[in-house]
Every structure is written in structure tokens, then in C-alpha cells.
Design an enzyme around this catalytic site. Structure first.
Site, PDB file in Angstrom:
ATOM      1  N   THR A  32      75.042  30.887 -25.876  1.00 25.92           N
ATOM      2  CA  THR A  32      74.526  29.742 -26.136  1.00 25.92           C
ATOM      3  C   THR A  32      73.695  29.972 -27.422  1.00 25.92           C
ATOM      4  O   THR A  32      73.484  29.362 -28.530  1.00 25.92           O
ATOM      5  CB  THR A  32      73.943  29.665 -25.066  1.00 25.92           C
ATOM      6  OG1 THR A  32      74.893  29.152 -24.016  1.00 25.92           O
ATOM      7  CG2 THR A  32      72.701  28.341 -25.507  1.00 25.92           C
ATOM      8  N   CYS A  33      73.419  30.794 -27.688  1.00 28.60           N
ATOM      9  CA  CYS A  33      72.348  31.219 -28.880  1.00 28.60           C
ATOM     10  C   CYS A  33      73.195  31.370 -30.375  1.00 28.60           C
ATOM     11  O   CYS A  33      72.341  31.103 -31.251  1.00 28.60           O
ATOM     12  CB  CYS A  33      72.365  32.851 -28.517  1.00 28.60           C
ATOM     13  SG  CYS A  33      71.121  33.225 -26.727  1.00 28.60           S
ATOM     14  N   SER A  34      74.161  31.739 -29.916  1.00 30.06           N
ATOM     15  CA  SER A  34      75.204  31.584 -31.337  1.00 30.06           C
ATOM     16  C   SER A  34      75.387  30.126 -31.794  1.00 30.06           C
ATOM     17  O   SER A  34      75.696  29.604 -33.358  1.00 30.06           O
ATOM     18  CB  SER A  34      76.407  32.785 -31.568  1.00 30.06           C
ATOM     19  OG  SER A  34      75.867  33.571 -31.453  1.00 30.06           O
TER      20      SER A  34
END
Length: 226
Positions: A112-114
């Protein structure tokens, strides 16, 4: 010749010892299965479904030591400059006399962060700065080397500053630790996902997610409050 005779005698002795001793299997059943079917256990492994990570916590209560109207505590963060030199900066220097957006992710390179959180701020950086934002920084409890590799992997230039809170100094100071030590990927203590807007170091907006959920801490959410 002498060495060959010695080796032959050793083998003969070993054979006698084996015949007079209790016979034990050389490999346990599982190891024998592995040897008979090596292809079943060879790497790399292929998964029928894409890898996903869940950052939900056992305690659903969302709380932090920092809140609206508070002055951000000072802390030292690190990063690599374009020349590849390790640099440090402080929360006070990032926010003093400025309008700054600081957002945190549970971990560099995580899905999700990337794929969503960081790219969203990169994409909307021009719009955010057009609304008066001076600084956009992503903070993660990762070391500076990992943050540099992540930045290069995503092709980020100067749209967002990627900062390492390697020892979790700032994360702990604002009470946003996220304990992921019970997860199989071994993330340990990280940061909750959040996005905050600070003016001259004072928190004006704080969108703190439950654990690593991603519902209202994105770039679009920050644009709405500017």
C-alpha cells in the site's frame, strides 16, 4: 598406495561397526521426501495469489500523544541528498515558519505504501505546493539506505522528501508506534500511517489511521483541507 590402503581399512572398519551397531535412518522421513522430490521444494516459490500484508492491530483504539494544536516535538531524521551524501535534518527546520505536510508509512517497499500512499503525494505535490505547502515529507521507521533505494525504485525526484526515522525517535515522541512484531514478515516496531499538516510547527490537521489502514491519509484528503 599407502593412503589407498588406509582408506580401504577405514571403510572396512566402518562397515563392521555399522553391522554390529543399532541401525538408525540417515535422514528423517521428511528429509527423504525432500530428496525424492526436489522439484517440489526448489526455489523460487510461486504463489497462486499476490502477496498482501495486513497492518491491522489487536487494539482498535486510535490514539496518539500528539493532537490538534500541539507543537511537534523536535527530532533528527536522516536522508541521502542527490549527490549521495548522508544528511540529517530536524522536524523544527522542516516546519519552522512553514506550512508542512508530514505523512508516515509503516514500511518502505510494502504494497500500500509503494502503490498508493507515497505515489499519491508525488502525483499531487504540485497541487499541494500551489496551495501554499512548503514541505512534503514521507517518514518511515526504516534506515536511510532503504529509503534511498525506495526513492530510486519509484523514480522520485524532489517532489517528496523521504526521511528515515530509523530509531523511531520522532514516531515514539508523537505516540504513533505500531507493533508488527507478531507478523510473519518480521516488521517489528514501525509507525502508524498518518498525514498531518503543520503550520510553524503546530499541528492543524491530523489524519491518523488505525494501524496501517489507508482510508483518509492520502494526498487527496490533504488537498481538501487546504
Amino acid at each position: 598406495m599407502a593412503s589407498s590402503l588406509t582408506f580401504s581399512r577405514f571403510l572396512s572398519s566402518a562397515a563392521v561397526a555399522t553391522s554390529t551397531s543399532t541401525k538408525l535412518p540417515l535422514f528423517p522421513p521428511k528429509a527423504v521426501s525432500f530428496l525424492r522430490h526436489p522439484l517440489k521444494h526448489s526455489l523460487p516459490c510461486r504463489f497462486s495469489k499476490p502477496l498482501t500484508l495486513s497492518f491491522s492491530t489487536k487494539n482498535p483504539t486510535i490514539s496518539a500523544a500528539i493532537s490538534l494544536g500541539d507543537k511537534l516535538p523536535d527530532a533528527t531524521l536522516s536522508y541521502f541528498d542527490p549527490a549521495g551524501e548522508l544528511q540529517t535534518t530536524t522536524i523544527s527546520s522542516l516546519t519552522a515558519g512553514k506550512k508542512a505536510i508530514l505523512f508516515a508509512v509503516p514500511g518502505a517497499f510494502t504494497p500500500t505504501c509503494s502503490q498508493k500512499h507515497l505515489p499519491g503525494f508525488v502525483e499531487k505535490s504540485a497541487e499541494l505546493k500551489a496551495k501554499g505547502v512548503d514541505t512534503i515529507a514521507c517518514i518511515s521507521v526504516n534506515d536511510a539506505f532503504v529509503m534511498r533505494a525506495w526513492k530510486e525504485n519509484l523514480g522520485i525526484k524532489d517532489e517528496v522528501l523521504l526521511l528515515s526515522d530509523g530509531n523511531g525517535e520522532f514516531t515514539k515522541a508523537i505516540g504513533c508506534e505500531l507493533d508488527l512484531s507478531d507478523k510473519p514478515v518480521g516488521l517489528g516496531i514501525r509507525s502508524r500511517r498518518y498525514a498531518l499538516l503543520a503550520e510553524d510547527g503546530v499541528v492543524k490537521v491530523l489524519n491518523l489511521e488505525e494501524g496501517g489502514e489507508f482510508t483518509f491519509s492520502g494526498a487527496e484528503d490533504m488537498l481538501k483541507v487546504l
